[in-house]
Design an enzyme around this catalytic site. Sequence first.
Site, mmCIF file in Angstrom:
data_model
loop_
_atom_site.group_PDB
_atom_site.id
_atom_site.type_symbol
_atom_site.label_atom_id
_atom_site.label_comp_id
_atom_site.label_asym_id
_atom_site.label_seq_id
_atom_site.Cartn_x
_atom_site.Cartn_y
_atom_site.Cartn_z
ATOM 1 C CB ALA A 187 -15.074 7.437 10.035
ATOM 2 C CE1 TYR A 243 -3.974 2.075 0.765
ATOM 3 C CE2 TYR A 243 -2.798 2.854 2.699
ATOM 4 C CZ TYR A 243 -3.870 2.944 1.829
ATOM 5 O OH TYR A 243 -4.824 3.910 2.041
ATOM 6 C CE LYS A 296 -3.792 4.854 -1.178
ATOM 7 N NZ LYS A 296 -4.835 5.313 -2.124
HETATM 8 N N1 LIG Z 1 -10.107 6.169 5.253
HETATM 9 C C1 LIG Z 1 -8.868 6.563 5.519
HETATM 10 O O1 LIG Z 1 -8.514 6.961 6.645
HETATM 11 C C2 LIG Z 1 -7.840 6.574 4.430
HETATM 12 C C3 LIG Z 1 -6.524 6.858 4.763
HETATM 13 C C4 LIG Z 1 -5.577 6.947 3.762
HETATM 14 C C5 LIG Z 1 -5.957 6.724 2.453
HETATM 15 N N2 LIG Z 1 -7.249 6.394 2.171
HETATM 16 C C6 LIG Z 1 -7.577 6.151 0.778
HETATM 17 O O2 LIG Z 1 -8.778 6.812 0.458
HETATM 18 C C7 LIG Z 1 -9.473 6.083 -0.562
HETATM 19 C C8 LIG Z 1 -10.908 5.811 -0.134
HETATM 20 O O3 LIG Z 1 -10.881 4.993 1.011
HETATM 21 P P1 LIG Z 1 -12.123 4.755 1.974
HETATM 22 O O4 LIG Z 1 -11.555 4.761 3.335
HETATM 23 O O5 LIG Z 1 -13.254 5.661 1.640
HETATM 24 O O6 LIG Z 1 -12.470 3.227 1.609
HETATM 25 P P2 LIG Z 1 -13.814 2.484 1.183
HETATM 26 O O7 LIG Z 1 -13.520 1.025 1.204
HETATM 27 O O8 LIG Z 1 -14.955 2.971 1.993
HETATM 28 O O9 LIG Z 1 -14.029 2.979 -0.318
HETATM 29 C C9 LIG Z 1 -13.232 2.559 -1.373
HETATM 30 C C10 LIG Z 1 -14.122 2.187 -2.530
HETATM 31 O O10 LIG Z 1 -13.324 1.773 -3.643
HETATM 32 C C11 LIG Z 1 -14.028 0.755 -4.324
HETATM 33 N N3 LIG Z 1 -13.124 -0.037 -5.148
HETATM 34 C C12 LIG Z 1 -12.196 -0.935 -4.731
HETATM 35 N N4 LIG Z 1 -11.589 -1.489 -5.780
HETATM 36 C C13 LIG Z 1 -12.106 -0.936 -6.909
HETATM 37 C C14 LIG Z 1 -11.861 -1.078 -8.292
HETATM 38 N N5 LIG Z 1 -10.949 -1.940 -8.760
HETATM 39 N N6 LIG Z 1 -12.567 -0.330 -9.151
HETATM 40 C C15 LIG Z 1 -13.510 0.538 -8.708
HETATM 41 N N7 LIG Z 1 -13.810 0.695 -7.388
HETATM 42 C C16 LIG Z 1 -13.106 -0.015 -6.503
HETATM 43 C C17 LIG Z 1 -14.647 -0.065 -3.211
HETATM 44 O O11 LIG Z 1 -15.726 -0.858 -3.688
HETATM 45 C C18 LIG Z 1 -15.066 1.013 -2.224
HETATM 46 O O12 LIG Z 1 -16.409 1.399 -2.429
HETATM 47 C C19 LIG Z 1 -8.644 4.830 -0.811
HETATM 48 O O13 LIG Z 1 -7.774 5.055 -1.893
HETATM 49 C C20 LIG Z 1 -7.841 4.689 0.463
HETATM 50 O O14 LIG Z 1 -6.649 3.967 0.265
HETATM 51 C C21 LIG Z 1 -8.189 6.317 3.116
#
Ligand SMILES: NC(=O)c1ccc[n+]([C@@H]2O[C@H](COP(=O)([O-])OP(=O)(O)OC[C@H]3O[C@@H](n4cnc5c(N)ncnc54)[C@H](O)[C@@H]3O)[C@@H](O)[C@H]2O)c1
Length: 308
Positions: free
Chosen positions: A198, A165, A169
């Site tokens: 969240a 990851y 990233k």
């Molecule tokens: N939530 C956090 O604190 C956090 C921290 C750092 C980075 N991120 C990044 O933010 C982004 C969103 O994360 P989140 O926390 O909302 O997660 P989440 O799991 O709620 O949402 C991610 C979405 O991506 C979709 N997805 C996965 N693979 C896919 C694909 N191949 N094609 C299309 N859609 C796909 C999933 O179905 C899901 O709905 C991600 O890139 C995550 O790595 C989140």
Amino acid sequence: MSDNQIDFTDRVVVVTGGGNGLGKCYAMEFAKRGAKVVVNDLGGTGTGAGADQIVAQKVVSEIQAMGGTAVANSDSVLEGDKVVQTALDAFGRVDAVVNNAGFLRDGSFHKMTEADWDLVLKVHLYGSFAVTRAAWPYMRDQGFGRVVMTASGAGIYGNFGQANYAAAKLGLHGLAQTLAHEGRAKGILVNTIAPVAASRLTSTVMPPEVLEGLKPEYVSPLVLLLCSENHTETGQLFEVGGGWIARIRWQQSNGARFDSDEGFSAEELSARWDEVQNFDSAQTPSDISSTLQAVGENIGVKIGVAPQ
Ligand SMILES: NC(=O)c1ccc[n+]([C@@H]2O[C@H](COP(=O)([O-])OP(=O)(O)OC[C@H]3O[C@@H](n4cnc5c(N)ncnc54)[C@H](O)[C@@H]3O)[C@@H](O)[C@H]2O)c1
């Protein structure tokens, strides 16, 4: 309407992974401000298993119920041309891409399988490439584009158990910085965010009282701003979460300079290691020229950068 009002009327925005968490929040907020939104989501689990078309469609229905405009796309981001084609078919253009889709396959490096490495690199890095690459020619032709990449603190600082990851990233920030250079003259701005919010990805690792303060709505204002016409900066990286937004940039230490004609040994370098580690008059370079300039000064030659 105030001078800095952000409005997306007539703009077409693609939000990948728009079915849950942060992406869903972005899609709703863009739609509230008049954007025509493509809600892309494959609809799999938090570790990337399975697929479900309902996930994207449900968000589209919510947007339509509040009077907004959106279409669903349930392809994987690896099929970026199909995602962008949905925008073109439905709305005839694409103005902004928010690369947000992704999932986790955590595990310490010595236990990480090649499949876990590949799948995570693919969805985050290759997926963001594929969707951005498909939108890029249209953005160039219209002289306007906004791209947001989603990095992570794990990529900026490293995090135990997230080698795959973290690599993906920080790779996205490298991609964004190059696209920022290539897109600037065509009105395309490319920036990167490292959010904390969240979502189903964080619900298992953070307690409820922390999650309560990490609403996705505290991240979406930054994404909207970066995608707006008002914004002019590009190639930047931001940390954002819980109502806190900060810019991150590279810092270059004073550095040790050796005579390039005479050469130097590892022992001589060791003796002057404090100069390599000294940030007292640190530089904050924003492009590769500054590094080449420092190297060039040391060898007494002006080093140019490749033609833009
Ligand atoms: N939530 C956090 O604190 C956090 C921290 C750092 C980075 N991120 C990044 O933010 C982004 C969103 O994360 P989140 O926390 O909302 O997660 P989440 O799991 O709620 O949402 C991610 C979405 O991506 C979709 N997805 C996965 N693979 C896919 C694909 N191949 N094609 C299309 N859609 C796909 C999933 O179905 C899901 O709905 C991600 O890139 C995550 O790595 C989140």
